[in-house]
Design a protein around this motif. Structure first.
Motif, PDB file in Angstrom:
ATOM      1  N   VAL A 125       0.690  -1.143  -0.106  1.00 15.00           N
ATOM      2  CA  VAL A 125       0.040   0.019  -0.052  1.00 15.00           C
ATOM      3  C   VAL A 125       0.771   1.214  -0.155  1.00 15.00           C
ATOM      4  N   ALA A 126       1.883   1.219   0.794  1.00 14.88           N
ATOM      5  CA  ALA A 126       2.798   2.385   0.907  1.00 14.88           C
ATOM      6  C   ALA A 126       3.518   2.558  -0.264  1.00 14.88           C
ATOM      7  N   ALA A 127       4.073   1.701  -0.726  1.00 18.77           N
ATOM      8  CA  ALA A 127       4.697   1.696  -2.024  1.00 18.77           C
ATOM      9  C   ALA A 127       3.783   2.256  -3.229  1.00 18.77           C
ATOM     10  N   LEU A 128       2.670   1.676  -3.415  1.00 14.74           N
ATOM     11  CA  LEU A 128       1.652   2.115  -4.456  1.00 14.74           C
ATOM     12  C   LEU A 128       1.402   3.645  -4.232  1.00 14.74           C
ATOM     13  N   LEU A 129       1.100   4.045  -2.982  1.00 14.26           N
ATOM     14  CA  LEU A 129       0.887   5.424  -2.611  1.00 14.26           C
ATOM     15  C   LEU A 129       1.811   6.409  -2.891  1.00 14.26           C
ATOM     16  N   ALA A 130       3.158   5.830  -2.871  1.00 12.82           N
ATOM     17  CA  ALA A 130       4.369   6.630  -2.759  1.00 12.82           C
ATOM     18  C   ALA A 130       4.468   7.008  -4.301  1.00 12.82           C
ATOM     19  N   ARG A 131       4.220   5.844  -5.163  1.00 13.04           N
ATOM     20  CA  ARG A 131       4.182   5.889  -6.630  1.00 13.04           C
ATOM     21  C   ARG A 131       3.337   6.901  -7.172  1.00 13.04           C
ATOM     22  N   ALA A 132       2.021   7.103  -6.505  1.00 18.69           N
ATOM     23  CA  ALA A 132       1.122   7.846  -6.930  1.00 18.69           C
ATOM     24  C   ALA A 132       1.319   9.249  -6.449  1.00 18.69           C
ATOM     25  N   GLN A 133       2.089   9.570  -5.508  1.00 16.90           N
ATOM     26  CA  GLN A 133       2.366  10.737  -4.922  1.00 16.90           C
ATOM     27  C   GLN A 133       3.606  11.482  -5.824  1.00 16.90           C
ATOM     28  N   ALA A 134       4.553  10.545  -6.108  1.00 22.15           N
ATOM     29  CA  ALA A 134       5.586  10.892  -7.047  1.00 22.15           C
ATOM     30  C   ALA A 134       4.807  11.407  -8.499  1.00 22.15           C
ATOM     31  N   ASP A 135       3.959  10.590  -8.862  1.00 23.70           N
ATOM     32  CA  ASP A 135       3.295  10.860 -10.342  1.00 23.70           C
ATOM     33  C   ASP A 135       2.696  12.484 -10.278  1.00 23.70           C
ATOM     34  N   SER A 136       1.918  12.403  -9.075  1.00 22.71           N
ATOM     35  CA  SER A 136       1.046  13.394  -8.896  1.00 22.71           C
ATOM     36  C   SER A 136       2.082  14.882  -8.783  1.00 22.71           C
TER      37      SER A 136
ATOM     38  N   PHE B  81      -6.293   9.473  -8.893  1.00 22.31           N
ATOM     39  CA  PHE B  81      -7.365   8.726  -8.354  1.00 22.31           C
ATOM     40  C   PHE B  81      -7.098   7.331  -8.708  1.00 22.31           C
ATOM     41  N   MET B  82      -7.648   6.224  -8.003  1.00 19.58           N
ATOM     42  CA  MET B  82      -7.497   4.879  -8.022  1.00 19.58           C
ATOM     43  C   MET B  82      -8.792   4.210  -7.245  1.00 19.58           C
ATOM     44  N   GLN B  83      -9.169   3.175  -7.815  1.00 18.54           N
ATOM     45  CA  GLN B  83     -10.306   2.282  -7.227  1.00 18.54           C
ATOM     46  C   GLN B  83      -9.830   1.104  -6.660  1.00 18.54           C
ATOM     47  N   TRP B  84     -10.024   0.769  -5.594  1.00 14.99           N
ATOM     48  CA  TRP B  84      -9.789  -0.557  -4.763  1.00 14.99           C
ATOM     49  C   TRP B  84     -10.724  -1.318  -4.542  1.00 14.99           C
TER      50      TRP B  84
ATOM     51  N   PHE C 146     -13.783   1.240  -2.952  1.00 11.55           N
ATOM     52  CA  PHE C 146     -12.642   1.928  -1.994  1.00 11.55           C
ATOM     53  C   PHE C 146     -12.243   2.923  -2.886  1.00 11.55           C
ATOM     54  N   GLY C 147     -12.141   4.209  -2.849  1.00 14.21           N
ATOM     55  CA  GLY C 147     -11.335   5.151  -3.752  1.00 14.21           C
ATOM     56  C   GLY C 147     -10.379   5.912  -3.022  1.00 14.21           C
ATOM     57  N   VAL C 148      -9.214   5.886  -3.730  1.00 10.14           N
ATOM     58  CA  VAL C 148      -8.004   6.525  -3.222  1.00 10.14           C
ATOM     59  C   VAL C 148      -7.490   7.715  -3.955  1.00 10.14           C
ATOM     60  N   GLY C 149      -7.341   8.933  -3.399  1.00  8.98           N
ATOM     61  CA  GLY C 149      -6.681  10.048  -4.356  1.00  8.98           C
ATOM     62  C   GLY C 149      -5.451  10.428  -3.593  1.00  8.98           C
ATOM     63  N   VAL C 150      -4.613  10.895  -4.463  1.00  9.75           N
ATOM     64  CA  VAL C 150      -3.257  11.462  -4.208  1.00  9.75           C
ATOM     65  C   VAL C 150      -3.198  12.814  -4.927  1.00  9.75           C
ATOM     66  N   ASN C 151      -2.875  14.100  -4.179  1.00  9.71           N
ATOM     67  CA  ASN C 151      -2.840  15.178  -4.870  1.00  9.71           C
ATOM     68  C   ASN C 151      -1.684  15.924  -3.809  1.00  9.71           C
ATOM     69  N   ASP C 152      -0.282  15.443  -4.322  1.00 11.91           N
ATOM     70  CA  ASP C 152       0.930  15.939  -3.590  1.00 11.91           C
ATOM     71  C   ASP C 152       0.867  15.485  -2.168  1.00 11.91           C
ATOM     72  N   ASP C 153       0.712  16.574  -1.230  1.00  8.11           N
ATOM     73  CA  ASP C 153       0.910  16.199   0.179  1.00  8.11           C
ATOM     74  C   ASP C 153      -0.331  15.863   0.792  1.00  8.11           C
ATOM     75  N   ARG C 154      -1.417  15.870  -0.168  1.00  2.00           N
ATOM     76  CA  ARG C 154      -2.874  15.702   0.423  1.00  2.00           C
ATOM     77  C   ARG C 154      -3.450  14.424  -0.300  1.00  2.00           C
ATOM     78  N   GLY C 155      -4.702  14.226  -0.072  1.00  2.00           N
ATOM     79  CA  GLY C 155      -5.521  13.063  -0.790  1.00  2.00           C
ATOM     80  C   GLY C 155      -6.730  13.191  -0.282  1.00  2.00           C
ATOM     81  N   THR C 156      -7.587  12.201  -0.882  1.00  2.00           N
ATOM     82  CA  THR C 156      -8.958  11.994  -0.390  1.00  2.00           C
ATOM     83  C   THR C 156      -9.119  10.301  -0.524  1.00  2.00           C
TER      84      THR C 156
END
Length: 136
Positions: free
Chosen positions: A22-33, A41-44, A54-64
């Motif tokens: 989970v941490a690795a995928l979200l770190a990758r999304a943060q780097a891409d963002s 955004f991604m769907q789980w 479960f929807g997970v969004g990453v916007n730099d140092d924030r998310g939803t």
């Protein structure tokens, strides 16, 4: 053990089995963002079931986060700053727009913690506050 299928930027889902996954995928999304200056955004889904989304969004140092299904019918979003604007932010989900109210953004750290909780329990995370959004 819960296995999660995460649909992010590929035709095939990323399989999440551990908190480190989970941490690795979200770190990758943060780097891409950050690289593309774009909220992503991604769907789980739990492997073997589409009853919970479960929807997970990453916007730099924030998310939803958003959640629907199981014991929580309707569409629930993470509760961020209640004084934030209700302006809609455009998150990108595989080249499709996902509007998210600005008041639903929380810190990236809290996104990661709640996402790891979802992997652990398969339920709506209790580590954050939620609000139900109703269509007008």
């Amino acid at each position: 053990m819960t296995i999660v299928r995460a649909f992010f930027d590929e035709d095939e889902p990323v399989m999440l089995r551990t908190p480190a996954d989970v941490a690795a995928l979200l770190a990758r999304a943060q780097a891409d963002s950050r690289e593309f200056n774009l909220p992503l955004f991604m769907q789980w889904y739990i492997e073997g079931s589409d009853a919970v989304e479960f929807g997970v969004g990453v916007n730099d140092d924030r998310g939803t986060l958003n959640f629907t299904g199981g014991n929580w019918p309707g569409l629930w979003f993470s509760q961020g700053d209640p004084d934030a604007s209700e302006e809609l932010l455009s998150y990108d989900y595989m080249s499709h727009e996902r509007p998210v109210p600005a008041s639903c953004e929380i810190s990236f750290t809290r996104v990661v913690q709640a996402a790891q909780e979802f992997l652990s329990t398969g339920e709506r995370p209790t580590s954050i506050a939620w609000k139900e959004l109703h269509s007008e």
